[in-house]
Scaffold this motif. Structure first.
Motif, mmCIF file in Angstrom:
data_model
loop_
_atom_site.group_PDB
_atom_site.id
_atom_site.type_symbol
_atom_site.label_atom_id
_atom_site.label_comp_id
_atom_site.label_asym_id
_atom_site.label_seq_id
_atom_site.Cartn_x
_atom_site.Cartn_y
_atom_site.Cartn_z
ATOM 1 N N ASN A 144 0.876 -1.255 0.216
ATOM 2 C CA ASN A 144 0.146 0.033 -0.022
ATOM 3 C C ASN A 144 0.824 1.324 -0.001
ATOM 4 N N TRP A 145 1.917 1.231 -0.816
ATOM 5 C CA TRP A 145 2.651 2.540 -0.788
ATOM 6 C C TRP A 145 1.753 3.756 -1.464
ATOM 7 N N GLN A 146 1.142 3.530 -2.379
ATOM 8 C CA GLN A 146 0.279 4.565 -2.723
ATOM 9 C C GLN A 146 -0.551 5.396 -1.586
ATOM 10 N N GLY A 147 -1.021 4.357 -0.928
ATOM 11 C CA GLY A 147 -2.008 4.966 0.078
ATOM 12 C C GLY A 147 -1.175 5.527 1.514
ATOM 13 N N SER A 148 0.142 5.405 1.538
ATOM 14 C CA SER A 148 1.131 5.340 2.819
ATOM 15 C C SER A 148 1.087 7.348 3.073
ATOM 16 N N LEU A 203 3.825 8.391 4.051
ATOM 17 C CA LEU A 203 5.020 9.020 3.580
ATOM 18 C C LEU A 203 5.131 9.391 2.097
ATOM 19 N N ARG A 204 4.278 8.897 1.252
ATOM 20 C CA ARG A 204 4.223 8.974 0.122
ATOM 21 C C ARG A 204 3.265 10.483 0.016
ATOM 22 N N ARG A 205 2.585 10.691 0.850
ATOM 23 C CA ARG A 205 1.687 11.867 0.744
ATOM 24 C C ARG A 205 2.201 13.225 1.610
ATOM 25 N N LEU A 206 3.452 12.605 2.175
ATOM 26 C CA LEU A 206 3.912 13.892 3.106
ATOM 27 C C LEU A 206 4.799 14.933 2.352
ATOM 28 N N GLY A 207 4.412 16.148 2.139
ATOM 29 C CA GLY A 207 4.883 17.077 1.369
ATOM 30 C C GLY A 207 6.061 17.697 2.031
ATOM 31 N N ALA A 208 6.342 17.416 3.366
ATOM 32 C CA ALA A 208 7.395 18.204 4.155
ATOM 33 C C ALA A 208 8.510 17.088 4.422
ATOM 34 N N TRP A 209 8.543 15.955 3.551
ATOM 35 C CA TRP A 209 9.398 14.878 3.518
ATOM 36 C C TRP A 209 10.972 15.469 3.412
ATOM 37 N N PRO A 210 11.396 16.466 2.542
ATOM 38 C CA PRO A 210 12.645 17.143 2.708
ATOM 39 C C PRO A 210 13.096 17.310 4.186
ATOM 40 N N LEU A 211 12.443 17.555 5.076
ATOM 41 C CA LEU A 211 13.105 17.698 6.456
ATOM 42 C C LEU A 211 13.550 16.751 7.069
ATOM 43 N N PHE A 212 13.138 15.403 6.715
ATOM 44 C CA PHE A 212 14.070 14.150 6.996
ATOM 45 C C PHE A 212 15.503 14.164 6.693
ATOM 46 N N VAL A 213 15.532 14.875 5.311
ATOM 47 C CA VAL A 213 16.705 14.779 4.611
ATOM 48 C C VAL A 213 17.695 15.638 5.276
ATOM 49 N N CYS A 214 17.061 16.835 5.806
ATOM 50 C CA CYS A 214 17.992 17.886 6.800
ATOM 51 C C CYS A 214 18.559 16.947 7.965
ATOM 52 N N PHE A 215 17.802 16.155 8.418
ATOM 53 C CA PHE A 215 18.007 15.293 9.642
ATOM 54 C C PHE A 215 19.151 14.456 9.513
ATOM 55 N N GLY A 216 18.925 13.713 8.295
ATOM 56 C CA GLY A 216 20.001 12.808 7.869
ATOM 57 C C GLY A 216 21.283 13.343 7.742
ATOM 58 N N LEU A 217 21.299 14.420 6.907
ATOM 59 C CA LEU A 217 22.490 15.366 6.554
ATOM 60 C C LEU A 217 23.166 15.625 7.769
ATOM 61 N N MET A 218 22.553 16.208 8.822
ATOM 62 C CA MET A 218 23.016 16.409 10.318
ATOM 63 C C MET A 218 23.777 15.202 11.038
ATOM 64 N N VAL A 219 23.133 14.102 10.746
ATOM 65 C CA VAL A 219 23.791 12.800 11.346
ATOM 66 C C VAL A 219 25.152 12.560 10.639
ATOM 67 N N ILE A 220 24.878 12.491 9.124
ATOM 68 C CA ILE A 220 26.123 12.387 8.571
ATOM 69 C C ILE A 220 27.426 13.095 8.763
ATOM 70 N N ILE A 221 27.143 14.282 8.774
ATOM 71 C CA ILE A 221 28.003 15.305 9.235
ATOM 72 C C ILE A 221 28.723 14.950 10.552
ATOM 73 N N GLY A 222 27.963 14.547 11.680
ATOM 74 C CA GLY A 222 28.432 14.360 12.848
ATOM 75 C C GLY A 222 29.135 13.111 12.802
ATOM 76 N N VAL A 223 29.242 12.433 11.720
ATOM 77 C CA VAL A 223 30.091 10.899 11.799
ATOM 78 C C VAL A 223 31.081 11.314 11.063
ATOM 79 N N VAL A 224 30.830 11.735 9.597
ATOM 80 C CA VAL A 224 32.177 11.937 8.597
ATOM 81 C C VAL A 224 33.164 12.832 8.897
#
Length: 449
Positions: A71-75, A77-98
């Motif tokens: 049911n990906w189409q009805g999920s 996450l697929r309908r969340l327009g603000a999903w790029p905010l999670f990308v920012c979260f991931g970038l912060m974590v990556i910076i803290g490691v790399v």
């Protein structure tokens, strides 16, 4: 005896019927059911220990993957327009490691949240499809704080909690956490449970509702007082102020004054309102060291979990805490020293972005539910999950390090429930604006929901 046997046979037949209906239901429904109840159980059993908090999110993740497959189409996450905010979260974590001075150590430190806190927003957001789901999650929060509160009472009376046999620590209650940081847990977990008032008000008048809420939640407040956590008290006070602000029950100044009054009352109950204790707190020294580390590594930080190594390298030591202290006891300084200005910026975009996104979507619908003649409590419950997430940001002023697994997991669970409730909420398409005035009819009746 005959009636008892007949009842048993009837219940067994009913269970068989339910099992058969479950087998014949669409795959997406089956996996949603498994996902929802595994997440529900994880909320109720959250205080039981590290094993539960480690295993249950992984179980949920398996069901989430199967649900996405069907049911990906009805999920959400697929309908969340603000999903790029999670990308920012991931970038912060990556910076803290790399960019860490010790990549392996930072990877282990940040990676500890991978199978717990990091995946919980995505799990939780798919668990809210309607008001019934949201109500069940509120009851999960109520059950969790109720039994953990009883555990605190047992610890106060007998000297041991009934689950693990832990004694109090330095005269402060610990519940099943074996540490007085349980005060932060019980404070943050209590916030969605405050929705109980609106749930019960559907069936009872004010006085019975007040008595039932008090009977259900007072054990949790007993544990909050016994754990004597000032940051937990701050979270509850902030939650009450945020509710006043979100629900439009007063001006910003009145909301602030109400929150301050609530904070002072809780601190008095904890016996921690003395100013000399605040001034003598070891956190001030830890904050200074965190700032010094940031000044040495201003752009990309010294790495996740490198606080102790970094201040030792600078020849610093805490004034009141043990030399082994691992974090500055401030969420924002922890993000700043570990990820630098670049990572800190990404992290704050994530945290404040979802705070503002939730406020924008929830407040108009909440006001409509309260003022425009709508029935139901959907947006009231959603609001308290949003408040639970935002209150974590206040709790973090004096709280733990960002990657503290149980602490991050609890906040990310609240965030995910709020996101799912907003995306699947009634009249969600009008969440960004209140009902137009011109739709009111000539008789002055409110518009239909």
């Amino acid at each position: 005896m005959y009636n008892l046997l007949e009842y048993g046979k009837a219940r067994l037949a009913a269970l068989r019927g339910q099992a058969e209906a479950f087998r014949q239901s669409p795959p997406a429904e089956r996996w949603f059911s498994c996902l929802f109840w595994s997440f529900w159980i994880s909320l109720v059993t959250f205080p039981m220990g590290y094993a539960i908090r480690d295993v249950m999110p992984v179980v949920c993740l398996v069901f989430l993957a199967l649900y996405y497959r069907h049911n990906w189409q009805g999920s959400v996450l697929r309908r969340l327009g603000a999903w790029p905010l999670f990308v920012c979260f991931g970038l912060m974590v990556i910076i803290g490691v790399v960019f860490s001075g010790n990549v392996g150590s930072s990877l282990l430190h940040a990676g500890s949240g991978l199978n717990k806190g990091f995946i919980l927003p995505f799990i939780a957001m798919e668990c809210v499809r309607n008001e019934k789901d949201l109500l069940r999650l509120v009851w999960a929060s109520v059950l969790a704080v109720f039994w953990q509160g009883l555990d605190g009472i047992c610890q106060a009376l007998t000297g041991k909690d009934f689950l693990m046999g832990y004694p109090p620590s330095s005269g402060r209650l610990t519940g099943s956490f074996d540490d007085y940081e349980v005060g932060n847990y019980i404070a943050l977990a209590l916030i969605p449970a405050f929705s109980l008032w609106y749930v019960l008000r559907q069936y009872f008048s004010r006085l019975p509702t007040l008595l039932l809420c008090a009977a259900t939640l007072w054990p949790a407040f007993f544990l909050l007082a016994g754990a004597a956590s000032r940051s937990g008290a701050l979270a509850i006070a902030a939650a009450l102020g945020l509710w006043c602000l979100l629900a439009g029950t007063g001006s910003r100044v009145k909301s602030l004054l109400f929150a301050v009054a609530a904070l002072l009352l809780i601190l008095l109950a904890q016996g921690r309102a003395r100013m000399d204790e605040v001034l003598d707190d070891g956190r001030w020294s830890l904050w200074k060291m965190g700032w010094r580390i940031f000044l040495e590594h201003p752009w990309f930080g010294s790495g996740a979990g490198q606080y102790n190594t970094a201040f030792r390298a600078l020849g610093l030591s805490p004034e009141k805490d043990l030399i082994t202290i691992s974090h500055p006891h401030n969420l924002y300084l922890d993000m700043l020293y570990a990820h630098g200005l670049v990572g800190f910026t990404f992290g704050m975009i994530f945290l404040l972005g979802f705070s503002w996104w939730g406020y924008q979507h929830i407040r108009p619908q909440l006001l409509a539910e309260r003022s425009y003649g709508r029935t139901g409590i959907y947006w009231h419950m959603t609001a308290w999950f949003w408040i639970g997430f935002v209150a974590w940001l206040f709790n973090g002023i004096f709280g733990h390090d960002f990657y503290r697994v149980w602490w991050l997991a609890l906040a990310m669970g609240h965030l995910g429930v709020m996101i799912g409730a907003v995306i699947n909420g009634p009249a969600a398409e009008n969440a960004a604006r209140p009902a137009p005035v011109e739709t009111v009819n000539k008789a002055g009746a409110p518009p239909q929901a």
